[in-house]
Design a protein around this motif. Structure first.
Motif, PDB file in Angstrom:
ATOM      1  N   PRO A 181       0.819  -1.218   0.000  1.00 28.42           N
ATOM      2  CA  PRO A 181       0.000   0.000   0.000  1.00 28.42           C
ATOM      3  C   PRO A 181       0.854   1.270   0.000  1.00 28.42           C
ATOM      4  O   PRO A 181       0.522   2.251  -0.681  1.00 28.42           O
ATOM      5  CB  PRO A 181      -0.805  -0.118   1.303  1.00 28.42           C
ATOM      6  CG  PRO A 181      -0.797  -1.579   1.646  1.00 28.42           C
ATOM      7  CD  PRO A 181       0.505  -2.108   1.139  1.00 28.42           C
ATOM      8  N   SER A 182       1.977   1.256   0.720  1.00 29.74           N
ATOM      9  CA  SER A 182       2.828   2.453   0.762  1.00 29.74           C
ATOM     10  C   SER A 182       3.482   2.682  -0.599  1.00 29.74           C
ATOM     11  O   SER A 182       3.661   3.828  -1.023  1.00 29.74           O
ATOM     12  CB  SER A 182       3.889   2.323   1.854  1.00 29.74           C
ATOM     13  OG  SER A 182       4.484   1.043   1.805  1.00 29.74           O
ATOM     14  N   PRO A 197      -5.713   4.951   1.579  1.00 34.50           N
ATOM     15  CA  PRO A 197      -4.879   3.742   1.608  1.00 34.50           C
ATOM     16  C   PRO A 197      -4.749   3.157   3.013  1.00 34.50           C
ATOM     17  O   PRO A 197      -4.761   1.932   3.179  1.00 34.50           O
ATOM     18  CB  PRO A 197      -3.526   4.247   1.097  1.00 34.50           C
ATOM     19  CG  PRO A 197      -3.823   5.499   0.325  1.00 34.50           C
ATOM     20  CD  PRO A 197      -5.014   6.110   0.987  1.00 34.50           C
ATOM     21  N   SER A 198      -4.647   4.014   4.037  1.00 34.69           N
ATOM     22  CA  SER A 198      -4.506   3.505   5.404  1.00 34.69           C
ATOM     23  C   SER A 198      -5.799   2.834   5.849  1.00 34.69           C
ATOM     24  O   SER A 198      -5.771   1.829   6.566  1.00 34.69           O
ATOM     25  CB  SER A 198      -4.123   4.637   6.359  1.00 34.69           C
ATOM     26  OG  SER A 198      -4.950   5.767   6.119  1.00 34.69           O
ATOM     27  N   VAL A 241      -5.815  -0.655   4.308  1.00 29.17           N
ATOM     28  CA  VAL A 241      -4.943  -1.578   5.060  1.00 29.17           C
ATOM     29  C   VAL A 241      -5.634  -1.997   6.354  1.00 29.17           C
ATOM     30  O   VAL A 241      -5.644  -3.175   6.716  1.00 29.17           O
ATOM     31  CB  VAL A 241      -3.572  -0.926   5.363  1.00 29.17           C
ATOM     32  CG1 VAL A 241      -2.740  -1.811   6.286  1.00 29.17           C
ATOM     33  CG2 VAL A 241      -2.805  -0.653   4.069  1.00 29.17           C
TER      34      VAL A 241
END
Lengths: 311, 311
Positions: A65-66, B65-66, B69
């Motif tokens: 994801p990063s 995105p976080s 996750v």
């Protein structure tokens, strides 16, 4: 095909900047402001090269994801993304800035473990990219799983392809990379001492050349750059010490040196450009950006002096 | 449909834990170990409830995105994901643990700005989820954009739907939430003092009840829990002070209280369970997890005493 400048960042990073009033160990902090940018030395170098008008391609690894966020943030910035996808997640770095003083505390994740298959995929892509490259910069630390001789291997392949290669790393990868005869190595003072055992920059740049680098440019912080090349020995410094955030100043110097190399500028002009870009990066409010107006203003005032070549 | 326990976490978090030898302000640190877990108080509560065998649903907001996750990490853990998607990115929290001492430095991002449309979407989803809920816990801080009376609004809707509601927050959202008459408020000592102005826990729990909470359970750290309810007044404490990481101990206490409520346990049993879960969380090696064996071992030894009800 237009030939491009290639930068390699094997350990790319999603750089986070957190602003807090003051960092106190073992306390809890509300972060007032969060900034995210695509990071890693070669990414920074490529952004400056693109801003100088050079067609630039970045490669290295990105994953998880990063890594996806990094690629999204990179897309509008200029350099072309040729990063090789990996299963592991691109590391994050966290810079915690005390808002009162600007002092920064840095936390760097180690990075994803690169598998042998991913390294092989990178080498294959790197070979193709070299065919369209005018120069290549190999930048920063190695992620876990990549062998310490990786940069030496990439230097040998660049030399075999006739592409000038610049190396900016530290420790064992620098030592082994220098022995593979790069066109230019750009250590800072600490990296140079670690490589040569000498704290005397003049003695150390000559020693680094004897170890295999065709030219060596040492970045000495506020004292500017010391360059040892077959063509001569120079020191280049800004007229006054720049006040600000030194993050990315070394990467801007690399961009200056590399652009000067592909433009076949004489050494004094390459060094003046590198010093001016570096100072303009320290002066810019955002970490790792450079102030284009400050660069233009600083450039004519950079003092480049020839030094006696006897070491 | 099996009726479930619902937990609400409006400001969910992706919790990162970084291990460093020792955090030194204004230095650079290589992080030796990175752990990621889905976080936010209500998520922690739901994980403990699921481990106790309760069907549990989590709601609140997740985005960016976080948030993706967080949802990926949550999927295999037991609680059902009913988080409402938002445009902004779920906040990260970074816990920097000194490996030598275990001391932790906490950095908390503020969280995404919630738009009026996103809040309306949440309310609509919350109303549907209440219809299948045996109890609901409202947990933690509010993200930017959500009004300070948000928990009061959620409490009124739960009461209208006949669903018992527990509130665990702080500051103005706690003050306004308590006034909306929750079945149970669970402040810690600091939150209770901030709400009532009193540093005397006994005086303060009674005051908090007068402000609207049907029952109040104050968590007093190593001194355990002090409970004031229409049925009586109790103090519950572990036999010895648990050594370890207190992260999540309060959330485990909430899970114990809520499970005891839906199982209609008498107050002393609810409190013993909450204290044992809390101590078993301090003892667990991973932050925010609880040690199931330690819980079973601790439970019979929890000392619950009735106190005089006059305040």
């Amino acid at each position: 095909m237009t030939r491009v400048i290639l930068t390699v960042t094997l350990n790319t990073a999603l750089d986070l900047t957190y602003r807090v009033p003051a960092l106190t160990p073992h306390a809890s902090h509300r972060v007032s402001d969060v900034a995210e940018r695509p990071g890693g030395k070669g990414i920074n170098v490529a952004r400056v090269l693109a801003a100088l008008g050079h067609d630039t391609v970045v490669t290295g690894f990105a994953g998880g994801p990063s890594g996806a966020v990094l690629r999204d943030l990179l897309a509008p910035l200029g350099p072309v993304d040729a990063l090789v996808p990996v299963t592991g997640a691109t590391r994050r770095t966290v810079a915690v800035v005390d808002t009162a003083t600007g002092d920064t505390t840095q936390l760097n994740e180690p990075g994803p473990v690169i598998t042998p298959g991913e390294w092989a995929a990178f080498l294959s892509s790197y070979g193709r990219l070299l065919r369209g490259a005018r120069a290549v910069a190999l930048c920063g630390s190695l992620p876990p799983g990549v062998h310490a001789g990786a940069y030496a291997e990439l230097i040998r392949r660049a030399r075999a392809a006739g592409v000038p290669v610049l190396l900016d790393t530290s420790g064992e990868p620098l030592r082994r990379g220098v022995a593979a005869r790069p066109d230019l190595a750009k250590p800072n003072a600490d990296e140079l001492t670690q490589l040569t055992g000498s704290r005397d920059p003049l003695r150390a740049v000559h020693d680094a050349r004897r170890r295999g680098a065709r030219a060596v440019v040492a970045s000495l912080g506020p004292d500017g750059l010391l360059a040892a090349a077959p063509e001569g020995l120079w020191q280049a410094a800004p007229p006054a010490r720049a006040q600000g955030n030194p993050t990315g100043a070394g990467d801007s110097a690399v961009a200056g040196l590399l652009s000067g190399l592909v433009e076949q500028l004489p050494w004094p002009q390459r060094l003046a450009r590198a010093v001016a870009l570096s100072a303009a990066t320290v002066l810019a409010p955002a970490a790792g950006e450079f102030d284009a107006a400050a660069y233009e203003e600083l450039l004519p005032g950079i003092d480049v002096t020839t030094r006696a070549t006897a070491a």
